[in-house]
Design an enzyme around this catalytic site. Structure first.
Site, PDB file in Angstrom:
ATOM      1  N   ASN A   1      67.032  34.406  10.739  1.00 10.45           N
ATOM      2  CA  ASN A   1      67.539  33.119  10.224  1.00 10.45           C
ATOM      3  C   ASN A   1      68.702  33.432   9.297  1.00 10.45           C
ATOM      4  OD1 ASN A   1      65.503  31.619  11.411  1.00 10.45           O
ATOM      5  ND2 ASN A   1      64.500  31.030   9.521  1.00 10.45           N
TER       6      ASN A   1
ATOM      7  N   GLY B   1      55.171  38.954  19.024  1.00  8.21           N
ATOM      8  CA  GLY B   1      54.508  37.967  19.871  1.00  8.21           C
ATOM      9  C   GLY B   1      53.654  37.064  19.006  1.00  8.21           C
TER      10      GLY B   1
ATOM     11  N   HIS C   1      63.929  35.948  19.346  1.00  8.20           N
ATOM     12  CA  HIS C   1      63.289  36.421  18.105  1.00  8.20           C
ATOM     13  C   HIS C   1      61.765  36.424  18.168  1.00  8.20           C
ATOM     14  CE1 HIS C   1      61.920  32.423  17.137  1.00  8.20           C
ATOM     15  NE2 HIS C   1      61.634  32.712  15.904  1.00  8.20           N
TER      16      HIS C   1
ATOM     17  N   MET D   1      49.963  35.864  17.460  1.00  7.29           N
ATOM     18  CA  MET D   1      48.858  36.648  16.932  1.00  7.29           C
ATOM     19  C   MET D   1      47.892  37.033  18.065  1.00  7.29           C
ATOM     20  SD  MET D   1      46.394  35.328  13.946  1.00  7.29           S
ATOM     21  CE  MET D   1      46.097  33.852  14.897  1.00  7.29           C
TER      22      MET D   1
END
Lengths: 483, 144
Positions: free
Chosen positions: A332, A381, A406, A383
């Protein structure tokens, strides 16, 4: 309403929404997706949000949308927007509230099989040393001068204090410090919110994870990065905490007046912006860089605490060298970069929200050993599911302005996840699959369930086939720490 | 002072609505003052705030904006700042002045013993306060 028929298919993995789609679009939108992922993206408002972004003034090239795109606020998460210098715009909402939210990966030579008996202890130690959860403060309470120093120096401050190694800084995007940060452009409220949060994970989708390197796809690159198949690694996902959130809040509010002042038409007020060379634009850029440096230092302190946890569990022989930094990357951020636009090199401001920089081989901002490989890209990825280590490619420059995906990208709302998934049951399921879970909130755990996310491997396959990133290794979680 | 959580129903209401990545809630009320009160009530409900029995704390706030929408977001972010900066929540609110560019209010509350949710900020995403047959309404997206 946007439909698949509105797109021109440029390749199997690139879909163009031309400027003719909407009278106010100044640049086209390119979506990087296979057909299924495009259908997913059409299922919420993310592509409408991309069309809104494409209407902002001063943009060049095209708006690039990553395959993990999902609906956000203002700019979709998984978007890349490029504005020209010096009079193009900068938009706090297009960076996001969690400025320099990012991921750090550390790798070890500790074999998973031999470490298994101690993984529960390791998870507990990490949970103890890495504060997480709603409103949790950290081990440090920064005085105003020290807060300013962190804002100016980022990971450099952590190095001076003994929380980092030289290699950590070399293997961090921008070497852990954006030049030109201006702590004075950050409000006292922002500093109040952030002063005790350095070295904390926070809540929401942030986490710390112990993984095993399950499969290596590029042996040479993995060896250079210190990734060994079958060995443990650590992922840290967090950002600038309340400090960055308040800076974004302050500037989104201030810029409501700036858009009137500069006569900027907005399709969505969250996309509020100001010219880069205007006083408000320059002030935001200085404050954003301060928050970015705070975030680099934050992840550095968490890395220090992860090493401490490893040392406590695996003994004194597990010194710092046993958890070497692979890389630290932001997803970000707005960055001033040079890209080829319409065949010419041009100075631009690249906003990446839920997208990472992914420069190809030869980039001088990389440590020497990574320069022939390209920039490492860390893709967590959901959880309980796999994560990926990728490399940037030269081929992505004209396609995504040196950017790639991302993460997995959400498909289920938090509300729906809470309704349909029970945190305690999820924890039990994960434990049965061999993932140790330490979490402060079962409701928060449910919101981040794997079912709420896209399949990260499909996202990675798409960026790989589209040529905007190259696969190095896949990680599988064995312990998750969440707030 | 209006008690946000009094057994006597506050005119209007709020409800959580679906949003893929973040949180959103819909608010409605017969007028702007009650819309702002419902916005605060919804925010504290979503935060899962539990008030301590400690003696009350009072704060006075004065906010400026360019229109009612900007005041609404400034209002919610002001309450969020007190939550993060001072661990304070306010369940007694008196909005003494509300015009399109200015809001003044007296806030009464106390420290919070528990928050169950982190909300980074209230956003302007697709925000519009619109008139209805019964008053006004809006939908607010929160970044979590």
């Amino acid at each position: 309403m946007i439909t698949k028929q509105d797109f021109n298919r440029l390749t199997d993995y690139i879909w163009e929404l031309p400027t003719t789609f909407h009278a106010q679009m100044t640049v086209p939108v390119w979506v990087f997706a296979d057909e299924d992922l495009l259908e997913d993206a059409l299922g919420d408002l993310s592509l409408q949000q991309a069309v809104n972004v494409a209407q902002l003034p001063g943009l060049v090239g095209h708006v690039a949308i990553m395959p993990d795109v999902h609906q956000g606020y203002g700019m979709p998460i998984g978007g890349v927007m490029v504005s020209r210098l010096p009079d193009g715009i900068i938009s706090p909402g297009a960076v996001g509230y969690d400025i320099n939210c990012g991921v750090r990966v550390l790798a070890s030579t500790i074999d998973y099989a031999s470490a298994q008996p101690w993984l529960a202890d390791l998870a507990s130690a990490l949970y103890r040393y890495c504060p997480s959860g709603v409103g949790k403060g950290g081990p440090l309470a920064l005085t105003p001068p020290v807060m300013d120093q962190v804002c100016l120096e980022g990971s450099g401050w952590a190095l001076e204090q003994g929380y980092a190694t030289e290699e950590d800084l070399a293997r961090t995007e921008e070497f852990g410090c954006l030049a030109g940060a201006d702590p004075q452009s950050a409000s006292s409220r922002a500093k109040t919110r952030g002063h005790d949060q350095l070295g904390t994970l926070g809540a929401g989708n942030h986490f710390l994870e112990v993984d095993v390197v399950e499969q290596v796809f590029d042996r040479e690159a993995a060896a250079t990065m210190g990734l060994h198949q079958g060995c443990l690694a650590v992922q840290i996902h967090c950002g600038s905490r309340g400090f960055g959130h308040q800076i974004c809040t302050d500037y989104v509010q201030q810029f409501q007046l700036a858009v009137l002042q500069y006569g900027i038409h907005l399709p969505d007020r969250e996309l509020v912006c100001a010219p880069l060379n205007s006083p408000p634009g320059e002030a935001y850029l200085g404050a954003m860089k301060a928050a970015a440096n705070f975030a680099f230092a934050n992840r550095q302190l968490l890395a220090y605490q992860a090493r401490r946890s490893f040392a406590e569990v695996f003994g004194s022989t597990s010194d710092r060298s046993s958890l070497r930094q692979v890389y630290d990357i932001a997803h970000n951020m707005a960055k001033l970069e040079t890209h080829i636009i319409d065949g010419q090199p041009q100075e631009v401001c690249v906003h990446r929200k839920g997208a990472t920089r992914a420069f190809g081989p030869g980039f001088e901002g990389l440590p020497t050993e990574y320069r022939p490989l390209g920039q490492p890209v860390l893709v967590p990825g959901s959880m309980g599911t796999e994560s990926w280590i990728l490399l940037g490619t030269a081929a992505n420059e004209p396609l995504t302005y040196g950017s790639t995906c991302h993460g997995a990208g959400r498909v289920m709302s938090r509300h729906q996840a809470k309704r349909t998934i029970r945190g305690h049951q999820l924890r039990q399921d994960l434990e049965q699959e061999g993932v140790r879970v330490r979490a402060g909130s079962m409701a928060g755990l449910a919101e981040e369930a794997p079912q709420a996310y896209k399949d990260v491997s499909r996202v990675v396959e798409t960026v790989s086939r589209a040529g905007i990133a190259h696969r190095v290794a896949r990680l599988r979680p064995v312990a998750v720490i969440k707030g | 002072m209006t008690d946000l959580f009094s057994s006597v129903a506050l005119p209007g209401g709020f409800e959580e609505v679906e949003h893929t990545a973040d949180w959103a809630y819909h608010i409605w009320a017969p007028d702007y003052v009650h819309l702002f009160l419902q916005a605060a009530r919804g925010l504290y409900a979503l935060l899962g705030a539990e008030w301590s029995p400690e003696p009350g704390t009072t704060r006075r706030v004065k906010l400026q904006g360019v229109d009612y929408e900007s005041l609404l977001i400034a209002w919610l972010n002001e309450l969020l700042f007190y939550r993060y900066g001072e661990n304070l929540g306010f369940n007694q609110i008196d909005i003494t002045h509300l015009a399109p560019t200015c809001l003044e209010a007296t806030l009464g509350g106390s420290p919070i013993t528990q928050w169950s949710k982190d909300i980074k900020a209230a956003t302007y995403h697709n925000l519009a306060i619109t008139p209805t047959d019964d008053g006004v309404e809006a939908t607010i997206v929160l970044d979590v």
